[in-house]
Structure formats: structure tokens, C-alpha cells
Design a protein around this motif. Structure first.
Motif, PDB file in Angstrom:
ATOM      1  N   VAL A 183      -7.687   4.533 -11.684  1.00 57.83           N
ATOM      2  CA  VAL A 183      -6.867   3.318 -11.550  1.00 57.83           C
ATOM      3  C   VAL A 183      -5.459   3.657 -11.068  1.00 57.83           C
ATOM      4  CG1 VAL A 183      -5.666   1.542 -12.870  1.00 57.83           C
ATOM      5  CG2 VAL A 183      -8.067   1.914 -13.240  1.00 57.83           C
ATOM      6  N   MET A 184      -4.895   4.711 -11.646  1.00 59.71           N
ATOM      7  CA  MET A 184      -3.510   5.034 -11.329  1.00 59.71           C
ATOM      8  C   MET A 184      -3.351   5.569  -9.907  1.00 59.71           C
ATOM      9  SD  MET A 184      -1.721   4.000 -13.762  1.00 59.71           S
ATOM     10  CE  MET A 184      -2.106   3.289 -15.360  1.00 59.71           C
ATOM     11  N   ASP A 185      -4.480   5.957  -9.272  1.00 59.86           N
ATOM     12  CA  ASP A 185      -4.415   6.460  -7.889  1.00 59.86           C
ATOM     13  C   ASP A 185      -4.641   5.356  -6.860  1.00 59.86           C
ATOM     14  OD1 ASP A 185      -4.316   8.998  -9.094  1.00 59.86           O
ATOM     15  OD2 ASP A 185      -6.509   9.068  -9.161  1.00 59.86           O
ATOM     16  N   LEU A 186      -4.939   4.142  -7.309  1.00 59.73           N
ATOM     17  CA  LEU A 186      -5.252   3.071  -6.353  1.00 59.73           C
ATOM     18  C   LEU A 186      -3.997   2.633  -5.603  1.00 59.73           C
ATOM     19  CD1 LEU A 186      -7.464   0.645  -8.503  1.00 59.73           C
ATOM     20  CD2 LEU A 186      -8.277   2.281  -6.788  1.00 59.73           C
ATOM     21  N   PRO A 187      -4.025   2.675  -4.270  1.00 59.93           N
ATOM     22  CA  PRO A 187      -2.884   2.106  -3.545  1.00 59.93           C
ATOM     23  C   PRO A 187      -2.835   0.588  -3.782  1.00 59.93           C
ATOM     24  CG  PRO A 187      -4.336   3.360  -2.070  1.00 59.93           C
ATOM     25  CD  PRO A 187      -5.056   3.187  -3.357  1.00 59.93           C
ATOM     26  N   MET A 188      -1.635   0.062  -3.958  1.00 64.88           N
ATOM     27  CA  MET A 188      -1.483  -1.368  -4.266  1.00 64.88           C
ATOM     28  C   MET A 188      -1.546  -2.199  -2.985  1.00 64.88           C
ATOM     29  SD  MET A 188      -1.219  -1.661  -7.526  1.00 64.88           S
ATOM     30  CE  MET A 188      -0.544  -3.291  -7.778  1.00 64.88           C
ATOM     31  N   ASP A 189      -2.736  -2.263  -2.364  1.00 68.83           N
ATOM     32  CA  ASP A 189      -2.877  -3.114  -1.190  1.00 68.83           C
ATOM     33  C   ASP A 189      -4.038  -4.082  -1.391  1.00 68.83           C
ATOM     34  OD1 ASP A 189      -5.400  -2.043  -0.230  1.00 68.83           O
ATOM     35  OD2 ASP A 189      -4.297  -0.264   0.392  1.00 68.83           O
ATOM     36  N   PHE A 190      -4.155  -5.039  -0.494  1.00 70.13           N
ATOM     37  CA  PHE A 190      -5.183  -6.080  -0.620  1.00 70.13           C
ATOM     38  C   PHE A 190      -6.588  -5.466  -0.647  1.00 70.13           C
ATOM     39  CE2 PHE A 190      -1.653  -8.339   1.463  1.00 70.13           C
ATOM     40  CZ  PHE A 190      -1.589  -9.505   0.736  1.00 70.13           C
ATOM     41  N   ASP A 191      -6.860  -4.577   0.346  1.00 74.34           N
ATOM     42  CA  ASP A 191      -8.231  -4.110   0.536  1.00 74.34           C
ATOM     43  C   ASP A 191      -8.705  -3.164  -0.564  1.00 74.34           C
ATOM     44  OD1 ASP A 191      -8.395  -5.651   2.797  1.00 74.34           O
ATOM     45  OD2 ASP A 191      -7.782  -4.042   4.157  1.00 74.34           O
ATOM     46  N   THR A 192      -7.816  -2.250  -1.007  1.00 73.57           N
ATOM     47  CA  THR A 192      -8.252  -1.292  -2.026  1.00 73.57           C
ATOM     48  C   THR A 192      -8.525  -1.996  -3.357  1.00 73.57           C
ATOM     49  OG1 THR A 192      -6.814   0.321  -0.973  1.00 73.57           O
ATOM     50  CG2 THR A 192      -7.742   0.926  -3.099  1.00 73.57           C
ATOM     51  N   GLY A 235       0.794  -1.225   0.000  1.00 68.85           N
ATOM     52  CA  GLY A 235       0.000   0.000   0.000  1.00 68.85           C
ATOM     53  C   GLY A 235       0.826   1.275   0.000  1.00 68.85           C
ATOM     54  N   SER A 236       2.168   1.165  -0.085  1.00 66.26           N
ATOM     55  CA  SER A 236       3.008   2.360   0.012  1.00 66.26           C
ATOM     56  C   SER A 236       3.055   3.133  -1.297  1.00 66.26           C
ATOM     57  CB  SER A 236       4.429   1.996   0.439  1.00 66.26           C
ATOM     58  OG  SER A 236       5.076   1.279  -0.598  1.00 66.26           O
ATOM     59  N   LEU A 237       2.638   2.498  -2.361  1.00 65.78           N
ATOM     60  CA  LEU A 237       2.598   3.263  -3.604  1.00 65.78           C
ATOM     61  C   LEU A 237       1.336   2.928  -4.394  1.00 65.78           C
ATOM     62  CD1 LEU A 237       3.771   0.833  -5.508  1.00 65.78           C
ATOM     63  CD2 LEU A 237       5.926   1.955  -5.162  1.00 65.78           C
ATOM     64  N   THR A 238       1.022   3.835  -5.290  1.00 63.29           N
ATOM     65  CA  THR A 238      -0.185   3.637  -6.100  1.00 63.29           C
ATOM     66  C   THR A 238       0.183   2.880  -7.369  1.00 63.29           C
ATOM     67  OG1 THR A 238       0.179   5.686  -7.315  1.00 63.29           O
ATOM     68  CG2 THR A 238      -1.150   5.840  -5.289  1.00 63.29           C
ATOM     69  N   ALA A 265     -12.014  -2.119  -5.372  1.00 55.74           N
ATOM     70  CA  ALA A 265     -12.146  -1.666  -6.762  1.00 55.74           C
ATOM     71  C   ALA A 265     -12.654  -2.789  -7.667  1.00 55.74           C
ATOM     72  CB  ALA A 265     -10.809  -1.136  -7.264  1.00 55.74           C
ATOM     73  N   GLY A 266     -12.987  -3.934  -7.067  1.00 57.11           N
ATOM     74  CA  GLY A 266     -13.609  -5.011  -7.836  1.00 57.11           C
ATOM     75  C   GLY A 266     -12.658  -6.037  -8.396  1.00 57.11           C
ATOM     76  N   SER A 267     -11.371  -5.952  -8.041  1.00 57.42           N
ATOM     77  CA  SER A 267     -10.431  -6.976  -8.508  1.00 57.42           C
ATOM     78  C   SER A 267      -9.715  -7.529  -7.291  1.00 57.42           C
ATOM     79  CB  SER A 267      -9.462  -6.389  -9.525  1.00 57.42           C
ATOM     80  OG  SER A 267      -8.666  -7.408 -10.086  1.00 57.42           O
ATOM     81  N   MET A 268      -8.457  -7.885  -7.425  1.00 60.41           N
ATOM     82  CA  MET A 268      -7.743  -8.391  -6.257  1.00 60.41           C
ATOM     83  C   MET A 268      -6.236  -8.224  -6.402  1.00 60.41           C
ATOM     84  SD  MET A 268      -8.011 -12.522  -6.636  1.00 60.41           S
ATOM     85  CE  MET A 268      -7.470 -13.394  -8.105  1.00 60.41           C
ATOM     86  N   GLU A 328     -10.264   3.845 -15.969  1.00 62.08           N
ATOM     87  CA  GLU A 328     -11.407   3.553 -15.107  1.00 62.08           C
ATOM     88  C   GLU A 328     -11.351   4.382 -13.815  1.00 62.08           C
ATOM     89  OE1 GLU A 328     -11.600  -0.674 -14.885  1.00 62.08           O
ATOM     90  OE2 GLU A 328     -13.419  -0.655 -13.634  1.00 62.08           O
ATOM     91  N   ARG A 329     -12.538   4.733 -13.303  1.00 58.59           N
ATOM     92  CA  ARG A 329     -12.589   5.441 -12.021  1.00 58.59           C
ATOM     93  C   ARG A 329     -13.466   4.661 -11.049  1.00 58.59           C
ATOM     94  NH1 ARG A 329      -9.955   9.903 -12.237  1.00 58.59           N
ATOM     95  NH2 ARG A 329     -10.729  10.740 -10.263  1.00 58.59           N
ATOM     96  N   PHE A 330     -13.144   4.749  -9.775  1.00 58.30           N
ATOM     97  CA  PHE A 330     -13.849   3.962  -8.754  1.00 58.30           C
ATOM     98  C   PHE A 330     -14.263   4.849  -7.601  1.00 58.30           C
ATOM     99  CE2 PHE A 330     -10.377   1.663 -10.653  1.00 58.30           C
ATOM    100  CZ  PHE A 330     -10.967   0.514 -11.125  1.00 58.30           C
ATOM    101  N   LYS A 331     -15.350   4.453  -6.947  1.00 54.87           N
ATOM    102  CA  LYS A 331     -15.688   5.070  -5.662  1.00 54.87           C
ATOM    103  C   LYS A 331     -15.289   4.057  -4.587  1.00 54.87           C
ATOM    104  CE  LYS A 331     -19.215   8.433  -6.744  1.00 54.87           C
ATOM    105  NZ  LYS A 331     -19.770   8.285  -8.117  1.00 54.87           N
TER     106      LYS A 331
END
Lengths: 178, 446
Positions: free
Chosen positions: B329-338, B271-274, B342-345, B309-312
Motif C-alpha cells: 500500500v505504501m508503495d502505491l503511486p497516488m494516481d488515478f490508474d494505480t 502520481g509524483s509520490l507514493t 489496486a481495487g479502490s479509487m 496489504e500487497r497488490f499485483k
């Protein structure tokens, strides 16, 4: 049935070193000998080049299984083959990242360099996925993801692994197979 | 901190724990090198602790499985009943085969003793006296390196009887698979290790922690997960949990492949980077003149994202308050929960990138061919459906698509997911479902 089993088992020439390896392998599974089926199939394929009906029976006898318990693994697991491959067996990764990096073209090029005319019979269907060169030196098949997606396209020649294989590198690799 | 020279320098945004010794100059996989670097000290430390305390530390660390499901490792260990009287087994899942994932290969080849130390500590924690490393058949050199490392560890008394005078006995053996992806599924792996076809077992009742290998309690953990255990013992669970973000602790190795300038592995705090930082800063962005089009964030079975793509995303603040943020998409932190929100994993950490030169029907067809080949054949919806999906995308790509192929494809996928014994059903449907919902126009051809 028992007679054929004994007869075919006797026809298998199994060197003492291989017997020793087999015994050592079976000992790794103190709870169930059946667990040694896959490792024994690997040992047989490494030694004989493929899994023959005699090998299936021999392994079944050794592990006190029915031959079908062994054969069903040979037909389930893609790495086992019932016919010999070439002396140099080429596996090219077919899956997405390698395909984007050119693995379909790589396979064609490797087949051409290896003198394999019809490389297309290897389209992933089990049973007969391997194409061979007429001189028996080379064989080739597509395999699924080899877990090196960052350095595609990748391939293996026997146990050796090659990354980022350009056409020039492919020629070098094939030439080194002597 | 010791100065480490790398043959391939880690990016400044990386935080290398598991990959600390990967690509390191003056490093080799021998036990001498490992010991000179403080190797097996954590094992010694573990033997001064109670097994239950080790499990507690792993729970405190918040470590989540790195194989794909992201399940809490300590909780998994805790599923073994305290009144259990049967033998317990530990299995290291080294069947690395989720397309897009290439991290375990490097650990096995370059730092095998890190894995063994993590495994022996884990065996002690769950009281397993017999452990297997199930390594995929296509890693023959890796299997050889592990065999050698086991022999070295045994010779030094880190394995075998009465390890380091602790009274604890443990044996580890290498078991080679033979090219079947389904063996990455833990119950399929167990069947395979029992010498059978790798047909996954139905859960319940066959949860490995209760009815695993030989119907005994069994813990199956990924290579990377087991390596983390060593570092949790070194730092303590609470200290480890400070790395990363809450509920997404530690570091993880992200594997990036496809259309970026610098594909490769990057170990970062979870989660330290997007996504954007990963793909643009670490991986150098798209190739010249190209634009990102699609990203598969966690191995080929993860649902695809469109690059625009954009997500709420609902997030929980430190005070427990819920808030909703709109993110691209590019703003999503790369962690499990986010990534799940966002509908993927986050899956196995394998990020596959496609740019605007790619035909998405061709991409999906490649993925479908993989799943059609790898379905174990036990459940009808998956065995038949994965093949149908492949045949349909095959004909779309070859120009012979029918007008309603997109709808047929979707209906096939919808009839697999949720209707099979194991998660392969979802794994093979999610690509088709997500590609169709996000790139439908590319599947309708004249």
C-alpha cells in the motif's frame, strides 16, 4: 382552497427589503421560476427562522407552483426546518474524520455549556433533529460532513465556522454568543 | 518567479498551481489583489483563441475531473453535439461533501476569482451564456464571497454583456444547496437546480451533455477542475500534460485527515509520490506509539486498504509493454490508474487514515450512518439497504451483534451496488464490502 391560500398569504408580513431580494433572486432563473424555490426557502428561513405553512403557500404562489412542490423540498433538504431553532443554532459535524477527532464529545460539551438537557433527540432523523435550550437561546444538531476534515472537530454557530474545537474553545465560543 | 510568502509553508514536495494563493501572506479574495497578480490575463488570452481550440487544449492537457469519477474533462466537453441549437449551460459543482474532502472550501474562500476566471473561459469554450455555481448550503460565507467576487468581476467587465469586447455574453449566479449530499451527483444536482428533490436521473438517456439543465446540453465540472482550465490556457495543453504522469496529468490537491501527525491539504503532481511518502513524509507519519491500520484513499466511498496489504499491479511501459509489479500500500503511486488497479479509487482526493487504536466496526458504522442519512430514497435497494447496513453495524458496535451479521451485511451491500439509478448505490456499498473483506474478524463478536 384558493380562499385559504389568499388568507394565509395575507397574514404573512413580508418586509419590502425581503420582497426586493425575492424579486432579484427570481430574476436569476430566466428559464424557470421553479429553480428559485430553494433560494426563496433560504431567504424565508433566514428572515423568519423557519419555514411555516404560510411561507410554503406564499412561495408557491409567487413561483406559480403547487404548495406540495415547495413542501416536498422542505422535507427533503436537511437544512430546512419547520420549527424555529435557537437564536444561536449550533451544527456539529458528525462524520468520520470529525468523529475520530472527538465530535461526539464536542457535541455533548457544547450542549452542556448551552444548557441543552437532551441533546440526543438529534440523531440524524429528519423532521425533528434539533434540540433546544429552555430559554430558546441555543439549539444544537449533528450534521454530516462540513468539508473541513483536516481540522476536526468542526462546528458552525449560525453562519460562523469553527475549526479544531477543543473543550476550552467550546466554552469560549458559547460565552461569545450574546 | 515571484517570491511568495506563505503563512503556512507548502511542503517542498508540493507543486502549487491551484493552491498557489492559499495561505499566502498579503493575499485576500478581492479582485484588486487578483488583478495585481496577473489575474484575468488568461481570460484575455482565451478570447484570442477559437472556442474549439480551447476545447482541444483541454483535451491535449489530459485533465481529468477532480470531483470523484476522474473522467477526462475535455472529452466531457466534447460530448455536446456540434449541431446543437439549444442553449448550453455550465454548472460548477461546489457541493463539496464527500467525507474526507476539503479543498474547494479553500479555493472559494481565498481565491474566488481563480474559479470565476476558469469558469468564464470554460463557458466561452462550450458556448454557455448562463452558468451557476451550485454551492453546498453549509458554506454560507463561501456563497457570500462568491457573490461579492461576481459583482466585482461584473463591474470590471469580465462578466455580463460583450465581455472585454469579445462579443461574448455570460452571467454566473450562485445557487445554494441545502444540506443534501446527493446534490454532488451531477444529475441530482441538476434536478435540485431545477427546484426539485435531488433525485438523480437515469443514464442513458439523461447524460447532462445532451439532456441536462432544462433538458439542454449542460457541462457540470468540479471547482478544482474549472480552476485547472485557467492554467491550461496559460501553459498550453501540451505543457500542462508534462506535469504529473501520462494519463494522470497535472496537479491535484490531496486532503489528508484522521490519524496522522499533520493532516491537511497538499497539492502535488499526480502520481509524483507514493502513499507512504504522502503519509510519512508530508503528513509526518502515525501519531506517537501508533501504527497505520487502514487507509481510505479517495473519499469515504472509496474502498478501504489495509496498511499491510500487497497488490499485483499491471503497468504499461512507455513502449506499450505490459509488466506486473508487486507493491505494498505504501508503495502505491497516488494516481488515478494505480489506485483503480489496486481495487479502490483516487476519487475526490480525500485520504482518511485510521491507526491501530481504531475499531473498524465503529468506523464503518460511522460511514454507514452517513450514507443512511444521505440516500435520496429514490431506489429501493439503496433507500432500504443503506439503513439496514447502518442498523446492523449499530448493533455490532453496541455489543448486540448476531453471529451471522457479517454475512448479512455483505449480502445487503451486494444487493445495492449495480442496482440503482446513480453511483450512490456503489458509494454506500463499497465501504461495507471492503471493510468486510479486509477486516472481517472485527465484525464477528460474541
Amino acid at each position: 382552497m384558493i380562499e385559504t391560500t389568499l388568507k394565509s398569504t395575507q397574514t404573512m408580513d413580508i418586509p419590502n427589503e425581503l420582497i426586493a431580494k425575492i424579486d432579484e433572486t427570481v430574476a436569476r432563473y430566466p428559464v424557470s421560476k421553479r429553480s428559485a424555490t430553494l433560494p426563496l426557502l433560504h431567504l424565508f428561513q433566514e428572515h423568519f427562522g423557519f419555514i411555516s405553512p404560510e411561507a410554503v403557500e406564499w412561495i408557491a404562489n409567487r413561483l406559480e407552483l403547487k404548495p406540495i412542490n415547495v413542501l416536498e423540498l422542505v422535507t427533503f433538504y436537511p437544512m430546512f426546518r419547520e420549527k424555529p431553532a435557537g437564536r444561536f443554532h449550533i451544527r456539529v459535524c458528525r462524520t468520520l474524520s470529525c468523529a475520530m477527532a472527538g465530535s461526539y464529545e464536542l457535541k455533548k460539551e457544547l450542549a452542556r455549556l448551552a444548557g441543552i438537557e437532551d441533546e440526543t433527540c438529534s440523531n440524524g432523523s429528519h423532521g425533528e433533529s434539533i434540540s433546544r435550550s429552555p430559554d430558546g437561546r441555543f439549539s444544537i444538531e449533528f450534521v454530516e460532513c462540513l468539508a473541513s476534515c483536516g481540522t476536526g472537530p468542526v462546528c458552525m454557530i449560525n453562519d460562523d465556522f469553527y475549526e479544531a474545537v477543543t473543550p476550552a474553545k467550546a466554552a469560549e465560543i458559547i460565552n461569545s454568543c450574546q | 518567479m515571484s517570491k511568495i510568502q506563505y503563512t503556512r509553508k507548502p511542503h517542498p514536495r508540493e507543486h502549487r498551481i491551484i493552491f498557489r494563493n492559499i495561505d499566502r501572506a498579503d493575499w485576500d479574495p478581492s479582485i484588486e489583489t487578483y488583478l495585481a497578480d496577473g489575474g484575468y490575463n488568461e481570460l484575455k488570452k482565451a478570447f484570442t483563441m477559437k472556442a474549439t481550440d480551447i476545447v482541444a487544449e483541454v483535451k491535449t492537457s489530459g485533465l481529468r475531473g477532480r470531483g470523484g469519477a476522474g473522467f477526462a474533462a475535455g472529452v466531457k466537453w466534447g460530448f455536446i453535439r456540434p449541431d446543437n441549437t439549444k442553449p448550453v449551460y455550465l454548472i460548477c459543482n461546489a457541493d463539496e461533501s464527500e467525507p474526507g474532502t476539503f479543498k474547494d472550501r479553500y479555493i472559494i474562500h481565498q481565491d474566488p476569482h481563480q474559479l470565476l476566471e476558469g469558469m468564464i473561459i470554460s463557458c466561452f469554450a462550450v458556448n454557455a451564456r448562463l452558468a451557476y455555481i451550485y454551492i453546498r448550503g453549509e458554506f454560507p460565507q463561501g456563497a457570500h464571497i462568491l457573490e461579492k467576487a461576481i459583482a466585482e468581476a461584473k463591474a470590471k467587465g469580465f462578466l455580463g454583456k460583450n465581455i472585454l469586447d469579445s462579443g461574448f455574453d455570460c452571467e454566473i449566479y450562485v445557487h445554494r444547496g441545502a444540506g443534501a449530499y446527493i446534490c454532488g451527483e451531477e444529475t441530482g444536482l441538476i434536478e435540485s437546480l431545477e427546484g426539485k428533490r435531488a433525485y438523480p436521473r437515469i443514464k442513458p438517456p439523461y447524460f447532462p451533455a445532451a439532456l441536462g439543465l432544462y433538458m439542454c446540453p449542460t457541462i457540470v465540472n468540479n471547482v478544482e477542475t474549472l480552476c485547472h482550465v485557467k492554467h491550461i490556457i496559460r501553459m498550453g495543453g501540451a505543457e500542462y500534460a508534462k506535469i504529473g504522469t501520462p494519463n494522470n496529468t497535472g496537479t491535484r490537491i490531496l486532503c489528508v485527515s484522521g490519524d496522522v501527525q499533520r493532516p491537511g491539504y497538499y497539492e502535488v503532481e499526480v502520481g509524483s509520490l507514493t502513499m507512504g511518502e504522502l503519509l510519512n513524509d508530508l503528513c509526518g507519519g502515525p501519531k506517537p506509539g501508533r501504527k497505520f491500520k487502514a487507509i481510505i484513499p479517495g473519499g469515504s466511498s472509496a474502498k478501504v486498504f489495509r496498511a499491510d496489504e500487497r497488490f499485483k499491479i499491471k503497468t504499461k511501459g512507455p513502449d506499450g509493454s505490459q509488466s506486473e509489479r508487486e507493491l505494498g500500500v505504501m508503495d502505491l503511486p497516488m494516481d488515478f490508474d494505480t489506485l483503480a488497479a489496486a481495487g479502490s479509487m483516487a476519487g475526490s482526493g480525500g485520504v482518511i487514515v485510521m491507526d491501530n487504536s481504531r475499531d473498524m466496526a465503529w468506523v464503518l458504522n460511522n460511514i454507514n450512518a452517513f450514507y443512511a442519512h444521505e440516500s435520496c430514497g429514490q431506489c429501493t435497494p439503496c433507500r432500504e439497504g443503506s439503513l439496514w447496513m447502518r442498523k446492523i453495524t449499530d448493533r455490532i458496535v453496541s455489543g448486540a451483534g448476531l453471529p451471522d451479521d457479517a454475512d448479512i451485511l455483505k449480502s445487503v451491500a451486494d444487493n445495492i451496488a449495480g442496482k440503482t439509478i446513480c453511483a450512490f448505490g456503489e458509494a454506500c456499498s463499497w465501504p461495507t464490502q471492503s471493510f468486510l473483506s479486509k477486516f472481517k474478524e472485527e465484525f464477528i463478536r460474541n
